[in-house]
Design an enzyme around this catalytic site. Structure first.
Site, PDB file in Angstrom:
ATOM      1  CG  ASP A  95      -2.278   0.465   1.006  1.00 24.63           C
ATOM      2  OD1 ASP A  95      -2.416   1.583   0.475  1.00 24.63           O
ATOM      3  OD2 ASP A  95      -3.216  -0.268   1.329  1.00 24.63           O
TER       4      ASP A  95
ATOM      5  CG  ASP B 164      -4.753   5.579   0.837  1.00 28.30           C
ATOM      6  OD1 ASP B 164      -5.600   4.696   1.019  1.00 28.30           O
ATOM      7  OD2 ASP B 164      -4.752   6.663   1.459  1.00 28.30           O
TER       8      ASP B 164
ATOM      9  CD  GLU C 297      -8.880   4.310  -1.919  1.00 28.09           C
ATOM     10  OE1 GLU C 297      -9.837   3.986  -1.212  1.00 28.09           O
ATOM     11  OE2 GLU C 297      -7.960   5.039  -1.490  1.00 28.09           O
TER      12      GLU C 297
ATOM     13  CG  HIS D 232      -8.986  -1.384   4.170  1.00 19.94           C
ATOM     14  ND1 HIS D 232      -8.680  -1.436   2.825  1.00 19.94           N
ATOM     15  CD2 HIS D 232      -8.672  -0.132   4.565  1.00 19.94           C
ATOM     16  CE1 HIS D 232      -8.211  -0.262   2.433  1.00 19.94           C
ATOM     17  NE2 HIS D 232      -8.193   0.544   3.476  1.00 19.94           N
ATOM     18  CG  ASP D 233     -11.445   1.905   3.175  1.00 16.54           C
ATOM     19  OD1 ASP D 233     -11.006   1.889   4.338  1.00 16.54           O
ATOM     20  OD2 ASP D 233     -10.805   2.355   2.205  1.00 16.54           O
TER      21      ASP D 233
HETATM   22  C1  GLC Z   1      -8.157   5.241   1.690  1.00 23.19           C
HETATM   23  C2  GLC Z   1      -7.956   4.030   2.575  1.00 23.19           C
HETATM   24  C3  GLC Z   1      -8.652   4.260   3.876  1.00 23.19           C
HETATM   25  C4  GLC Z   1      -8.009   5.459   4.541  1.00 23.19           C
HETATM   26  C5  GLC Z   1      -8.040   6.680   3.626  1.00 23.19           C
HETATM   27  C6  GLC Z   1      -7.084   7.719   4.118  1.00 23.19           C
HETATM   28  O1  GLC Z   1      -9.451   5.414   1.305  1.00 23.19           O
HETATM   29  O2  GLC Z   1      -8.389   2.885   1.911  1.00 23.19           O
HETATM   30  O3  GLC Z   1      -8.618   3.150   4.727  1.00 23.19           O
HETATM   31  O4  GLC Z   1      -8.674   5.757   5.731  1.00 23.19           O
HETATM   32  O5  GLC Z   1      -7.637   6.378   2.317  1.00 23.19           O
HETATM   33  O6  GLC Z   1      -5.778   7.269   3.971  1.00 23.19           O
END
Ligand code: GLC
Length: 616
Positions: free
Chosen positions: A152, A260, A318, A390-391
């Site tokens: 990540d 991310d 992402e 995980h979100d």
């Molecule tokens: C992304 C991650 C999430 C995190 C956010 C801030 O969306 O997947 O878990 O809280 O970014 O880093």
């Protein structure tokens, strides 16, 4: 049996597969009567591949990727928190699915305000997870099993405890003074007082997106929590430092990055106010979701980090709020800076304006959204395919039926996703059909987003039981309860009380039970993953919707050369009649119901079937 006539009649109980059909795959798997075994074809003859994974250009197109959230995966040292040795100890569970790579959520040194998505040292491992030596061992152990490691990469922001930020907040002249997004108070206001923030934006984890720092006499921008200051990507020194760090990881042997919120790195320099939302803050997304420099910065990253390397590395971004047009540009195989992106349209469908306000999702909403992305990236670009991470809440609880049709709906959803064009991701526990957590009181929650939302909503006067119900449905903690390995104490995750409660359904829903059961969801995932590895049409075939005239059914065809694979999924609790599925033209490759109840004119609740069409 020929190599491409795979043993995939999961419904009739066959639990034996080989994945040796693909030339580039080094592994061979076999399943015995009581469970599974994953093994390298000749472990002793394999070289130490710690920096040399099997290399095929664009390997990720035919791949399936498994996500590990290390905090909740397996605790090896009895402190209640998952760690790297715990991941290493369970690699055979992952390899047994036949996946090609592991995406590891952040293990960098971090104060853990957002469970590692707040990094204070990008080049070290947080002591709660282990050491750099453990990470090296994980790379070696994955490579030895023919899998890759995707790290990540959290570089939209750092932790407020990162030395770059600690120095930056002190004054306006130091070496990293301009590494974050600092701004003066709004003219004519009293700095530090409500309303003096440079603009009206709200943060993703509640409150204003600005924090006043008296020492420096300025505000800094944080799109997430106050402990996650946004980096200033327009500063070339920031980019230089990030690219150097990425190169350091690739030299160490990792095989790519999941980036991310990478579409947030470039902000409109004017930082204008946005339209005000329910919570009273401005929506800044139009000014940072795909900012003016995002493409340029990512193209520079590709040049500086990847282009000089001979291997094939994964770059997956992402990207909340990205459009199909932007995605196509970013992932075009010739000119795009990324290989694929995570889009969010299908996971926004059940939200009315914000994630805590539910909205019913119809099968046609889901079908239209997924199909729209399939078609938009048909000629150029590449999709990531996911239900869970995980979100997100657990897919079987969110889009399926986690009680009466638990197994059927978990496998139906998986079938649908894995037969699309793109790279499927499996989030830990999804392969067992793990469900949302009961979340009986606010004390059961740990996630910063959930806790902040609860506190703010209750303070605004909302009914705590209603707020709690929304958390039960949508909280990220649903995905973060410990991995359920056994029916034993703490689900076999730890020997001590875990950092977040184990879902009580681990008594019956656990990996050990599924490995013993040839009809389990775990083996169904393995069969699906093998399908992708054995059928070119599943990887590269053109995607065409099959109109069945039935709202509850999602049916589509994938064709490549003279191969056509057809998928039929009933996304409902009711049986649905269909026009006869021509028994002589279609060969069943995989189904989630036993043969005894299979009917050519009707799909049972949550029934899924994958056929190969016979030509000639
Ligand atoms: C992304 C991650 C999430 C995190 C956010 C801030 O969306 O997947 O878990 O809280 O970014 O880093």
């Amino acid at each position: 049996m020929s190599d491409d006539q795979v043993l995939l009649d999961w419904g009739s109980g066959v639990a034996s597969l080989t994945s040796s059909g693909e030339p580039h795959r080094r592994r061979e798997r076999s399943v015995d009567a009581t469970g599974w075994r994953a093994m390298a074809s000749s472990p002793d003859s394999l070289p130490d591949t710690s920096s040399e994974p099997p290399c095929d250009a664009q390997w990720w197109r035919a791949a399936v990727i498994y996500q590990v959230y290390p905090r909740s995966f397996a605790d090896s040292d009895g402190d209640g928190v998952g760690d790297l040795p715990g991941v290493i100890a369970h690699l055979d569970h992952i390899a047994g699915l036949g996946v090609d790579a592991v995406w590891l959520s952040p293990v960098y040194r971090s104060p853990q305000r957002d469970n590692g998505y707040d990094v204070s040292d990008y080049q070290d491992i947080d002591p709660s997870f282990g050491t750099l030596a453990d990470l090296d061992e994980l790379i070696r152990e994955l490579h030895r099993r023919g899998m890759r490691l995707i790290m990540d990469l959290v570089v939209n922001h750092t932790s407020d405890e990162h030395p770059w930020f600690i120095a930056s907040r002190q004054n306006r002249t130091g070496a990293t003074a301009d590494w974050y997004l600092w701004r003066d108070a709004r003219p004519g206001t009293i700095p530090g007082q409500a309303g003096a923030e440079p603009n009206n934006w709200g943060a993703a984890f509640s409150g204003s997106a600005w924090q006043w720092v008296p020492e420096r006499g300025q505000y800094y921008l944080h799109l997430f929590s106050v402990e996650q200051p946004d980096l200033n990507w327009d500063n070339p020194e920031v980019r230089e430092a990030i690219f150097a760090m990425m190169n350091w990881w690739l030299d160490r042997g990792v095989d790519g990055f999941r980036m991310d919120v990478i579409n947030f790195i470039s902000k409109d320099p004017a930082l204008p106010d946005g339209p005000v939302d329910r919570a009273g803050y401005g929506d800044g997304t139009p000014y940072f979701v795909y900012g003016p420099q995002v493409h340029t910065h990512l193209a520079e990253m590709k040049r500086r980090v990847f282009d000089h390397r001979s291997g094939s590395y994964l770059r997956v971004g992402e990207m909340p709020g990205v459009t199909p047009e932007q995605a196509r540009e970013l992932t075009d195989s010739k000119h795009g800076p990324l290989n694929m992106i995570f889009q969010f349209d299908h996971v926004y469908l059940d939200q009315d304006g914000d994630k805590w306000t539910p909205r019913p999702v119809s099968v046609s909403d889901l079908r239209d959204t997924l199909a729209h992305w399939q078609l938009a990236l048909a000629d150029s670009g590449w999709n990531s395919l996911y239900w869970s991470n995980h979100d997100q809440p657990r897919a079987v609880s969110r889009f399926g039926n986690d009680s009466r049709y638990w197994r059927e709906s978990a496998t139906a959803l998986a079938t649908l996703l894995h037969l699309h064009r793109g790279t499927p991701y499996v989030y830990q526990g999804e392969e067992l059909g793990m469900t949302n957590a009961p979340g009986e009181s606010i004390d059961d929650f740990r996630d910063i987003e959930s806790l902040h939302h609860y506190a703010d909503a209750v303070e605004r006067g909302e009914d705590p039981t209603v707020v709690l119900a929304a958390l039960r449905r949508m909280s990220r903690d649903n995905a973060r309860t410990p991995m359920q390995w056994t029916s034993g104490r703490y689900g076999g995750f730890s020997t001590t009380k875990p950092w977040i409660p184990v879902n009580p359904n681990h008594h019956w829903l656990n990996a050990a039970a599924q490995v013993r059961d040839p009809h389990s969801i775990y083996y169904y995932y393995r069969a699906l993953i093998a399908l992708r590895h054995q059928h070119h049409a599943v990887v590269d075939g053109e995607f065409v919707i099959n109109e069945t005239g039935r709202d509850q059914i999602y049916a589509f065809r994938r064709t490549a050369g003279n191969e056509a694979i057809e998928t039929y999924v009933n996304l409902s609790d009711n049986p649905v009649s269909i026009d006869e599925l021509e028994p002589n033209a279609l060969v069943l490759l995989l189904g989630n119901y036993p043969e005894s109840v299979r009917d050519t004119t009707r799909l049972a609740p949550w029934e899924a079937r994958v056929y190969r069409r016979r030509f000639g």
